[in-house]
Design a protein around this motif. Structure first.
Motif, PDB file in Angstrom:
ATOM      1  N   LYS A  51       0.837  -1.182   0.000  1.00  0.00           N
ATOM      2  CA  LYS A  51       0.000   0.000   0.000  1.00  0.00           C
ATOM      3  C   LYS A  51       0.881   1.245   0.000  1.00  0.00           C
ATOM      4  N   MET A  52       0.565   2.201  -0.882  1.00  0.00           N
ATOM      5  CA  MET A  52       1.381   3.402  -0.993  1.00  0.00           C
ATOM      6  C   MET A  52       0.668   4.605  -0.379  1.00  0.00           C
ATOM      7  N   PRO A  53       1.434   5.610   0.037  1.00  0.00           N
ATOM      8  CA  PRO A  53       0.825   6.829   0.584  1.00  0.00           C
ATOM      9  C   PRO A  53      -0.058   7.514  -0.464  1.00  0.00           C
ATOM     10  N   LYS A  54      -0.975   8.344   0.004  1.00  0.00           N
ATOM     11  CA  LYS A  54      -1.900   9.008  -0.903  1.00  0.00           C
ATOM     12  C   LYS A  54      -1.270  10.196  -1.637  1.00  0.00           C
ATOM     13  N   ASN A  55      -0.182  10.720  -1.107  1.00  0.00           N
ATOM     14  CA  ASN A  55       0.378  11.953  -1.673  1.00  0.00           C
ATOM     15  C   ASN A  55       1.455  11.685  -2.728  1.00  0.00           C
ATOM     16  N   ILE A  56       1.335  10.603  -3.475  1.00  0.00           N
ATOM     17  CA  ILE A  56       2.301  10.276  -4.526  1.00  0.00           C
ATOM     18  C   ILE A  56       2.028  11.139  -5.762  1.00  0.00           C
ATOM     19  N   ASP A  57       3.071  11.763  -6.297  1.00  0.00           N
ATOM     20  CA  ASP A  57       2.929  12.573  -7.507  1.00  0.00           C
ATOM     21  C   ASP A  57       3.158  11.765  -8.778  1.00  0.00           C
ATOM     22  N   LEU A  58       4.011  10.750  -8.687  1.00  0.00           N
ATOM     23  CA  LEU A  58       4.366   9.980  -9.879  1.00  0.00           C
ATOM     24  C   LEU A  58       4.810   8.579  -9.479  1.00  0.00           C
ATOM     25  N   VAL A  59       4.379   7.573 -10.252  1.00  0.00           N
ATOM     26  CA  VAL A  59       4.824   6.193 -10.053  1.00  0.00           C
ATOM     27  C   VAL A  59       5.594   5.755 -11.291  1.00  0.00           C
ATOM     28  N   HIS A  60       6.763   5.182 -11.083  1.00  0.00           N
ATOM     29  CA  HIS A  60       7.587   4.683 -12.189  1.00  0.00           C
ATOM     30  C   HIS A  60       7.686   3.162 -12.088  1.00  0.00           C
ATOM     31  N   TYR A  61       7.221   2.485 -13.138  1.00  0.00           N
ATOM     32  CA  TYR A  61       7.388   1.034 -13.256  1.00  0.00           C
ATOM     33  C   TYR A  61       8.570   0.812 -14.210  1.00  0.00           C
ATOM     34  N   PRO A  62       9.753   0.455 -13.689  1.00  0.00           N
ATOM     35  CA  PRO A  62      10.963   0.428 -14.514  1.00  0.00           C
ATOM     36  C   PRO A  62      11.212  -0.880 -15.254  1.00  0.00           C
ATOM     37  N   VAL A  80       4.732   6.461 -15.204  1.00  0.00           N
ATOM     38  CA  VAL A  80       5.751   6.314 -16.242  1.00  0.00           C
ATOM     39  C   VAL A  80       6.197   4.856 -16.243  1.00  0.00           C
ATOM     40  N   VAL A  81       6.348   4.290 -17.437  1.00  0.00           N
ATOM     41  CA  VAL A  81       6.753   2.889 -17.572  1.00  0.00           C
ATOM     42  C   VAL A  81       7.997   2.805 -18.451  1.00  0.00           C
ATOM     43  N   THR A  82       8.967   2.015 -18.028  1.00  0.00           N
ATOM     44  CA  THR A  82      10.121   1.736 -18.876  1.00  0.00           C
ATOM     45  C   THR A  82       9.884   0.424 -19.617  1.00  0.00           C
ATOM     46  N   VAL A  83       9.946   0.480 -20.931  1.00  0.00           N
ATOM     47  CA  VAL A  83       9.834  -0.712 -21.778  1.00  0.00           C
ATOM     48  C   VAL A  83      11.174  -0.874 -22.492  1.00  0.00           C
ATOM     49  N   HIS A  84      11.962  -1.817 -22.056  1.00  0.00           N
ATOM     50  CA  HIS A  84      13.287  -1.986 -22.664  1.00  0.00           C
ATOM     51  C   HIS A  84      13.172  -2.458 -24.116  1.00  0.00           C
ATOM     52  N   ASP A  85      12.293  -3.399 -24.346  1.00  0.00           N
ATOM     53  CA  ASP A  85      12.057  -3.880 -25.714  1.00  0.00           C
ATOM     54  C   ASP A  85      10.800  -4.738 -25.731  1.00  0.00           C
ATOM     55  N   LEU A 112      -0.478  -0.292 -20.490  1.00  0.00           N
ATOM     56  CA  LEU A 112       0.596   0.535 -21.055  1.00  0.00           C
ATOM     57  C   LEU A 112       0.029   1.759 -21.755  1.00  0.00           C
ATOM     58  N   ARG A 113      -1.080   1.582 -22.445  1.00  0.00           N
ATOM     59  CA  ARG A 113      -1.737   2.712 -23.113  1.00  0.00           C
ATOM     60  C   ARG A 113      -2.220   3.755 -22.112  1.00  0.00           C
ATOM     61  N   ASN A 114      -2.555   3.297 -20.899  1.00  0.00           N
ATOM     62  CA  ASN A 114      -3.047   4.212 -19.867  1.00  0.00           C
ATOM     63  C   ASN A 114      -1.924   5.005 -19.193  1.00  0.00           C
ATOM     64  N   ALA A 115      -0.667   4.601 -19.438  1.00  0.00           N
ATOM     65  CA  ALA A 115       0.464   5.289 -18.810  1.00  0.00           C
ATOM     66  C   ALA A 115       0.580   6.721 -19.360  1.00  0.00           C
ATOM     67  N   ASP A 116       1.049   7.623 -18.525  1.00  0.00           N
ATOM     68  CA  ASP A 116       1.207   9.021 -18.947  1.00  0.00           C
ATOM     69  C   ASP A 116       2.466   9.218 -19.780  1.00  0.00           C
ATOM     70  N   LYS A 139       4.149  10.088 -26.687  1.00  0.00           N
ATOM     71  CA  LYS A 139       4.170   9.609 -25.300  1.00  0.00           C
ATOM     72  C   LYS A 139       5.453   8.840 -24.979  1.00  0.00           C
ATOM     73  N   ILE A 140       6.272   8.568 -26.007  1.00  0.00           N
ATOM     74  CA  ILE A 140       7.433   7.695 -25.826  1.00  0.00           C
ATOM     75  C   ILE A 140       8.725   8.507 -25.908  1.00  0.00           C
ATOM     76  N   SER A 141       9.560   8.397 -24.888  1.00  0.00           N
ATOM     77  CA  SER A 141      10.857   9.079 -24.861  1.00  0.00           C
ATOM     78  C   SER A 141      11.979   8.048 -24.905  1.00  0.00           C
ATOM     79  N   VAL A 142      12.910   8.254 -25.825  1.00  0.00           N
ATOM     80  CA  VAL A 142      14.075   7.367 -25.921  1.00  0.00           C
ATOM     81  C   VAL A 142      15.163   7.894 -24.995  1.00  0.00           C
ATOM     82  N   VAL A 143      15.544   7.085 -24.026  1.00  0.00           N
ATOM     83  CA  VAL A 143      16.612   7.434 -23.083  1.00  0.00           C
ATOM     84  C   VAL A 143      17.646   6.318 -23.167  1.00  0.00           C
ATOM     85  N   TYR A 144      18.783   6.616 -23.772  1.00  0.00           N
ATOM     86  CA  TYR A 144      19.804   5.580 -23.976  1.00  0.00           C
ATOM     87  C   TYR A 144      20.410   5.136 -22.648  1.00  0.00           C
TER      88      TYR A 144
END
Length: 213
Positions: A51-62, A80-85, A112-116, A139-144
């Motif tokens: 269970k996470m606190p209510k005051n979360i601004d952003l969740v990252h699934y890496p 935000v979700v990281t999709v390696h491939d 995944l479509r629901n991700a910001d 919606k997709i950012s490439v970060v090497y």
């Protein structure tokens, strides 16, 4: 900002294989880098089901796997979700999904479509996400990916270098491969390439170790 980072592969016993693979390395370094370079944020490191606190601004699934439920179906936070491939989708004959996998992919795709926002490692992976998940490119950012700070040229004495070469039977010049032995690594092509440049190939990884029974 209050940022939550999913570190399930580092803690969950069912995901233990990820700890020593690329996913685990990515998450561990992301975690330490956020703390080091962006200390003004508050970080919550959680595993699935907590269970996470209510005051979360952003969740990252890496991490993301198309045939396993790595994302929540419903999410009330900015995500935000990281999709390696999406290798299993690009080469379906080599990675058969089965009926359960097909169902899970439909669920994962919608999540995944629901991700910001989505982070991926390369332009190639970005094109695959657009093609197979039907997600808008904006919606997709490439970060090497970068090498960890521990990978650097070591200023060692000549004696120490010679000792290491003798210990592991290493030649003066060689090509080093560190990784798994799976179809998508294309190791036969690596062997062919190394033969052409006439160097020794040194391979490191638990999957490469010959075990005696």
């Amino acid at each position: 900002m209050n940022i939550a980072l999913d570190i399930t592969p580092l803690k969950n016993s069912k995901s233990i294989a990820h700890r020593v693979r690329g996913t685990g390395f990515y998450i561990e370094n992301l975690k330490s880098s956020l703390l080091q370079y962006f200390p003004d944020n508050k970080y919550i490191f959680f595993t699935r089901g907590e269970k996470m606190p209510k005051n979360i601004d952003l969740v990252h699934y890496p991490y993301f796997e198309p045939f396993f439920l790595t994302l929540p179906i419903f999410n009330k936070y900015k995500t935000v979700v990281t999709v390696h491939d999406l290798t299993p989708l690009v080469f379906p004959k080599e990675f058969p999904s089965g009926l359960k996998g097909k169902v899970k992919w439909k669920i994962q795709k919608q999540a995944l479509r629901n991700a910001d926002g989505i982070i991926t490692d390369s332009e190639c992976s970005k094109r695959d996400i657009i093609k197979y998940a039907g997600i808008n490119a904006s919606k997709i950012s490439v970060v090497y990916l970068a090498a960890g700070e521990e990978f650097k040229k070591v200023q060692s004495s000549k004696f120490k270098v010679q000792s290491l070469r003798k210990k592991y039977g290493l030649p003066e010049r060689f090509v080093l491969y560190v990784g798994d032995v799976t179809w998508n690594k294309n190791l036969p092509r690596l062997v062919e390439a190394v033969k052409k440049i006439n160097l020794t190939l040194v391979m490191v990884g638990s999957a490469l170790v010959q075990k005696e029974f």
